[in-house]
Design a protein around this motif. Sequence first.
Motif, PDB file in Angstrom:
ATOM      1  N   VAL B  60       3.738  15.237 -12.732  1.00  0.00           N
ATOM      2  CA  VAL B  60       3.663  15.324 -11.264  1.00  0.00           C
ATOM      3  C   VAL B  60       4.145  14.023 -10.623  1.00  0.00           C
ATOM      4  CG1 VAL B  60       2.057  15.413  -9.353  1.00  0.00           C
ATOM      5  CG2 VAL B  60       1.847  17.032 -11.203  1.00  0.00           C
ATOM      6  N   VAL B  61       5.047  14.151  -9.654  1.00  0.00           N
ATOM      7  CA  VAL B  61       5.594  12.995  -8.950  1.00  0.00           C
ATOM      8  C   VAL B  61       5.616  13.320  -7.467  1.00  0.00           C
ATOM      9  CG1 VAL B  61       7.682  11.663  -8.548  1.00  0.00           C
ATOM     10  CG2 VAL B  61       7.018  12.193 -10.873  1.00  0.00           C
ATOM     11  N   TRP B  62       5.093  12.419  -6.648  1.00  0.00           N
ATOM     12  CA  TRP B  62       5.083  12.676  -5.208  1.00  0.00           C
ATOM     13  C   TRP B  62       5.771  11.539  -4.446  1.00  0.00           C
ATOM     14  CZ3 TRP B  62       0.881  11.516  -8.219  1.00  0.00           C
ATOM     15  CH2 TRP B  62       0.311  10.275  -8.015  1.00  0.00           C
ATOM     16  N   VAL B  63       6.548  10.742  -5.182  1.00  0.00           N
ATOM     17  CA  VAL B  63       7.085   9.531  -4.567  1.00  0.00           C
ATOM     18  C   VAL B  63       8.042   9.850  -3.418  1.00  0.00           C
ATOM     19  CG1 VAL B  63       9.066   9.192  -6.107  1.00  0.00           C
ATOM     20  CG2 VAL B  63       7.931   7.234  -5.107  1.00  0.00           C
ATOM     21  N   ALA B  64       8.730  11.012  -3.485  1.00  0.00           N
ATOM     22  CA  ALA B  64       9.667  11.348  -2.414  1.00  0.00           C
ATOM     23  C   ALA B  64       8.950  11.463  -1.069  1.00  0.00           C
ATOM     24  CB  ALA B  64      10.403  12.645  -2.748  1.00  0.00           C
ATOM     25  N   TRP B  65       7.735  12.037  -1.077  1.00  0.00           N
ATOM     26  CA  TRP B  65       6.969  12.173   0.170  1.00  0.00           C
ATOM     27  C   TRP B  65       6.605  10.797   0.711  1.00  0.00           C
ATOM     28  CZ3 TRP B  65       6.790  16.952   2.032  1.00  0.00           C
ATOM     29  CH2 TRP B  65       6.959  18.005   1.138  1.00  0.00           C
ATOM     30  N   GLU B  66       6.194   9.888  -0.197  1.00  0.00           N
ATOM     31  CA  GLU B  66       5.784   8.559   0.253  1.00  0.00           C
ATOM     32  C   GLU B  66       6.966   7.787   0.820  1.00  0.00           C
ATOM     33  OE1 GLU B  66       3.621   6.560  -2.802  1.00  0.00           O
ATOM     34  OE2 GLU B  66       1.811   7.673  -2.289  1.00  0.00           O
ATOM     35  N   LEU B  67       8.117   7.901   0.150  1.00  0.00           N
ATOM     36  CA  LEU B  67       9.293   7.181   0.641  1.00  0.00           C
ATOM     37  C   LEU B  67       9.718   7.727   1.994  1.00  0.00           C
ATOM     38  CD1 LEU B  67      11.336   6.855  -2.625  1.00  0.00           C
ATOM     39  CD2 LEU B  67      10.416   5.001  -1.256  1.00  0.00           C
ATOM     40  N   ASP B  68       9.687   9.059   2.113  1.00  0.00           N
ATOM     41  CA  ASP B  68      10.046   9.691   3.371  1.00  0.00           C
ATOM     42  C   ASP B  68       9.190   9.109   4.499  1.00  0.00           C
ATOM     43  OD1 ASP B  68      11.529  12.114   4.582  1.00  0.00           O
ATOM     44  OD2 ASP B  68       9.479  12.342   5.295  1.00  0.00           O
ATOM     45  N   PHE B  69       7.879   9.020   4.237  1.00  0.00           N
ATOM     46  CA  PHE B  69       6.946   8.491   5.231  1.00  0.00           C
ATOM     47  C   PHE B  69       7.232   7.017   5.527  1.00  0.00           C
ATOM     48  CE2 PHE B  69       2.958   6.432   6.367  1.00  0.00           C
ATOM     49  CZ  PHE B  69       2.513   7.238   7.382  1.00  0.00           C
ATOM     50  N   GLU B  70       7.401   6.231   4.465  1.00  0.00           N
ATOM     51  CA  GLU B  70       7.577   4.784   4.643  1.00  0.00           C
ATOM     52  C   GLU B  70       8.855   4.460   5.398  1.00  0.00           C
ATOM     53  OE1 GLU B  70       7.425   2.874   0.884  1.00  0.00           O
ATOM     54  OE2 GLU B  70       5.280   3.216   0.637  1.00  0.00           O
ATOM     55  N   ILE B  71       9.916   5.211   5.079  1.00  0.00           N
ATOM     56  CA  ILE B  71      11.193   4.926   5.731  1.00  0.00           C
ATOM     57  C   ILE B  71      11.123   5.335   7.200  1.00  0.00           C
ATOM     58  CG2 ILE B  71      13.629   5.578   5.803  1.00  0.00           C
ATOM     59  CD1 ILE B  71      13.455   5.764   2.717  1.00  0.00           C
ATOM     60  N   ARG B  72      10.517   6.512   7.447  1.00  0.00           N
ATOM     61  CA  ARG B  72      10.445   6.995   8.817  1.00  0.00           C
ATOM     62  C   ARG B  72       9.520   6.150   9.684  1.00  0.00           C
ATOM     63  NH1 ARG B  72      13.088  10.457   8.879  1.00  0.00           N
ATOM     64  NH2 ARG B  72      12.641  11.570   6.982  1.00  0.00           N
ATOM     65  N   GLN B  73       8.400   5.690   9.098  1.00  0.00           N
ATOM     66  CA  GLN B  73       7.439   4.915   9.877  1.00  0.00           C
ATOM     67  C   GLN B  73       7.787   3.431   9.887  1.00  0.00           C
ATOM     68  OE1 GLN B  73       4.680   6.288  11.491  1.00  0.00           O
ATOM     69  NE2 GLN B  73       5.563   8.254  10.947  1.00  0.00           N
ATOM     70  N   GLY B  74       8.703   3.028   9.036  1.00  0.00           N
ATOM     71  CA  GLY B  74       9.086   1.629   9.006  1.00  0.00           C
ATOM     72  C   GLY B  74       8.169   0.735   8.181  1.00  0.00           C
ATOM     73  N   THR B  75       7.160   1.302   7.503  1.00  0.00           N
ATOM     74  CA  THR B  75       6.273   0.454   6.703  1.00  0.00           C
ATOM     75  C   THR B  75       6.996  -0.106   5.489  1.00  0.00           C
ATOM     76  OG1 THR B  75       5.475   2.405   5.560  1.00  0.00           O
ATOM     77  CG2 THR B  75       4.139   1.612   7.371  1.00  0.00           C
ATOM     78  N   LEU B  76       8.184   0.400   5.235  1.00  0.00           N
ATOM     79  CA  LEU B  76       8.956  -0.119   4.103  1.00  0.00           C
ATOM     80  C   LEU B  76       9.347  -1.581   4.343  1.00  0.00           C
ATOM     81  CD1 LEU B  76      10.392   0.605   1.430  1.00  0.00           C
ATOM     82  CD2 LEU B  76      12.394   1.170   2.770  1.00  0.00           C
ATOM     83  N   SER B  77       9.569  -1.922   5.614  1.00  0.00           N
ATOM     84  CA  SER B  77      10.056  -3.263   5.934  1.00  0.00           C
ATOM     85  C   SER B  77       9.161  -4.356   5.351  1.00  0.00           C
ATOM     86  CB  SER B  77      10.135  -3.426   7.448  1.00  0.00           C
ATOM     87  OG  SER B  77      10.872  -2.383   8.001  1.00  0.00           O
ATOM     88  N   ALA B  78       7.835  -4.180   5.513  1.00  0.00           N
ATOM     89  CA  ALA B  78       6.913  -5.198   5.011  1.00  0.00           C
ATOM     90  C   ALA B  78       7.039  -5.332   3.502  1.00  0.00           C
ATOM     91  CB  ALA B  78       5.484  -4.817   5.393  1.00  0.00           C
ATOM     92  N   LYS B  79       7.230  -4.185   2.828  1.00  0.00           N
ATOM     93  CA  LYS B  79       7.314  -4.221   1.364  1.00  0.00           C
ATOM     94  C   LYS B  79       8.581  -4.914   0.890  1.00  0.00           C
ATOM     95  CE  LYS B  79       4.419  -0.368   0.207  1.00  0.00           C
ATOM     96  NZ  LYS B  79       4.306   0.843  -0.574  1.00  0.00           N
ATOM     97  N   LEU B  80       9.612  -4.890   1.730  1.00  0.00           N
ATOM     98  CA  LEU B  80      10.879  -5.499   1.320  1.00  0.00           C
ATOM     99  C   LEU B  80      10.768  -7.011   1.238  1.00  0.00           C
ATOM    100  CD1 LEU B  80      13.491  -3.395   3.279  1.00  0.00           C
ATOM    101  CD2 LEU B  80      12.979  -3.363   0.856  1.00  0.00           C
ATOM    102  N   LEU B  81       9.757  -7.581   1.934  1.00  0.00           N
ATOM    103  CA  LEU B  81       9.610  -9.031   1.935  1.00  0.00           C
ATOM    104  C   LEU B  81       9.069  -9.535   0.609  1.00  0.00           C
ATOM    105  CD1 LEU B  81       8.192  -9.472   5.518  1.00  0.00           C
ATOM    106  CD2 LEU B  81      10.502  -9.959   4.699  1.00  0.00           C
ATOM    107  N   ARG B  82       8.449  -8.639  -0.159  1.00  0.00           N
ATOM    108  CA  ARG B  82       7.885  -9.070  -1.441  1.00  0.00           C
ATOM    109  C   ARG B  82       9.005  -9.295  -2.450  1.00  0.00           C
ATOM    110  NH1 ARG B  82       3.444  -4.357  -1.762  1.00  0.00           N
ATOM    111  NH2 ARG B  82       2.303  -4.878   0.122  1.00  0.00           N
ATOM    112  N   PRO B  83       8.745 -10.190  -3.399  1.00  0.00           N
ATOM    113  CA  PRO B  83       9.804 -10.505  -4.365  1.00  0.00           C
ATOM    114  C   PRO B  83       9.912  -9.485  -5.500  1.00  0.00           C
ATOM    115  CG  PRO B  83       7.889 -11.855  -4.785  1.00  0.00           C
ATOM    116  CD  PRO B  83       7.563 -11.026  -3.587  1.00  0.00           C
ATOM    117  N   LEU B  84       9.432  -8.268  -5.263  1.00  0.00           N
ATOM    118  CA  LEU B  84       9.461  -7.255  -6.321  1.00  0.00           C
ATOM    119  C   LEU B  84       9.965  -5.959  -5.711  1.00  0.00           C
ATOM    120  CD1 LEU B  84       8.409  -6.690  -9.309  1.00  0.00           C
ATOM    121  CD2 LEU B  84       6.399  -5.735  -8.209  1.00  0.00           C
TER     122      LEU B  84
END
Lengths: 262, 249
Positions: B60-84
Motif C-alpha cells: 500500500v502506497v499513498w504518497v501521491a495523495w500527500e504530494l498532491d496536497f503538499e504541492i497544492r497547499q504549498g507546504t512543500l516549500s518548507a520541506k525544500l529548505l531541509r538538506p534532505l
Amino acid sequence: MTRYLRLLRIFTGATLSAQLEYRANFVGALLASLGEVGVALLGLGIVFGQPGITSVGGWSFREALLVTGFFMLTEGVISVFIQPNMSKIADAIRTGSMDFTLLKPIDAQFGVSARHLNVLRAPDLLIGLGLIAYAASGLSVTAGGVLGAALLYASAVVIVYCIWLALSTTAFWFVKTQNVAELFNGVFGAARFPVSAFPLPVRAFLTFVVPVAFITTVPAQAMTGELAWSVALASPVVAAALFVGTRLFWLRAVGSYTSASS
Amino acid sequence: MAEYRAEVVIWMLSGTLSLVMMLVWMAQAQAAPGGQIRGYDAAGFATYFLSTWLVSQLLVVWVAWELDFEIRQGTLSAKLLRPLDPMWTHYASHVAERLVRIAPMLVLVTAFALLSGARFTTEWWAYPAALGLAALGFTARFLYEYAIGLLAFWTESSTSFQELAWLVYAALGGMFAPLDFYPAWVQAVAVWTPFPYMLGLPAQLLAGKAGPEDALRGALVMLGWLVVFWFLRLAVWRAGLKKYGAVGA
C-alpha cells in the motif's frame, strides 16, 4: 414542499456554476470514472473468460453485466449526489459551521443532504445506464420488468443514502468519519457481482447485515423477471425502515449537538 | 504511525477487492464440475487470494495523495529548505506504517484462512523470498507513485492518474485472478511489466505454486525496474521543481 423544490433548484445552480469553473478537473473525473468501470468489467470479464464458465451464481454474462450496470449507476449516484454532501458533515461539525445549517428555517437533514453536487462524476451515471441498456438489449425484458426495476432501484438509492447518512451522522460523536465511509465502500464493492455468486454465509451477510443485495442484484432480477414477490416487497420495506431509523438517529444526534465551541 | 492503529485496521479491511474476488472464485470452483477451475479448487483459490491480499497490504502506497496536497497547499516549500530530499521522509513513514500493520494483518489472515480453508506453503524459504519480493515491489510502487504524485506540479488530476495506475497494477498484478487465467496476449504483455512480480509472484510463492528460480528471476526483473523508476522519479522531480519555483516566485 414547493419551497424545498425551489431550494433544490438554487442549490443545484450554485454548485454547478462553482464546479464548471474548474474545467481541468473534468479530465481527472473522467479518468476516475474509466478506472471504476474498468475494475468492474475486468472482474467480470476474467471470470467469464475461463473455458467452461457460462454463468456466475446462475447468472449468464448478460445478466451479470446488468448487475455491473446497476453497480456503476450506484457509484455515480454516490459520487454525484451523496458523497459530496456527506463528506462535509464531519467538517461542518468540527469547524462549527453546522450551526448555520441548524439555524436555517429549513429541515437540517435536507440542508446537509441536498446542498452539494459533483457534476463532474456524471459520466458514471451515463456509463451505468449505458451498461444496463446494453445488457438488457440482449435479454428478453418486458416493460413491466423495467418499471419494477426502476421502482426497486428507487428503494436502493434510499438504502444507500440512509447508510451513508447514518455513518456520517456518527460524526456528531466521533470527529473523523472518512474511514467508516471507506469501510462501506469496501463492502459495497461486493455489489459488482450478483449476490448469488458468493458462498451462502456471505450471501446472508450481504442481504441482512449490510443490505448490499437490494442495491444491485434485486433491481437486476426485477428487470429479468426472476424476482420473487417476497423480495420485491422486502426492498421498499427495508428502505422505509432504514429511512425512519436514520431519521431518528439524525434527530438524536442534532439534539445532542452543542456546537464546536462549547 | 502507532497512533493510528484503529485507522490502520480499517484501511486494511477497506481493500476488499481481492477478498471479493476470492469469494466469487471459491463459489465458482464449488459449482464447477470436478470442483476445480484450471487446477484450483476452492481452498486453492482461498490460498491464492488471501496471499494476494496479504502482499497487497504490504504494497500500500499513498504518497501521491500527500504530494498532491503538499504541492497544492504549498507546504512543500518548507520541506525544500531541509538538506534532505523530502522523498525519504515519505519513504520512512510508509515503512513505519508497515511495521504497525503487520500484527493486525497476521491476526486477520489467520482468521480468514481458518474460515476459508486456505493452506499456505510449508517451504520455509518461500516466506523470506516473498517478503523480499514484496519489499522490492513496495519500493518500485513507491517510486512510480511518487512520480505520478509529482504530476500535481502540472495538473490537478494527478490523483486520478494514480487511480488508473492502481487499476493497471491490480489487473496485471493478478488481483482479479491468477495471471495464467488471463488471455495469452495479456500475459505476454504483463511479463514485461513489473506488476506480476510485485503482487502475483510473491502470492504464488506463499501459496506454494512458484519455485525458488521464479523468485530469483522476479527479483532480477524488479531490480531492473527499480533503476528505471528511480531515474524516472528523479527526472520528474527536477523538472517539477523548476516549474514550482516559477509559480512560487
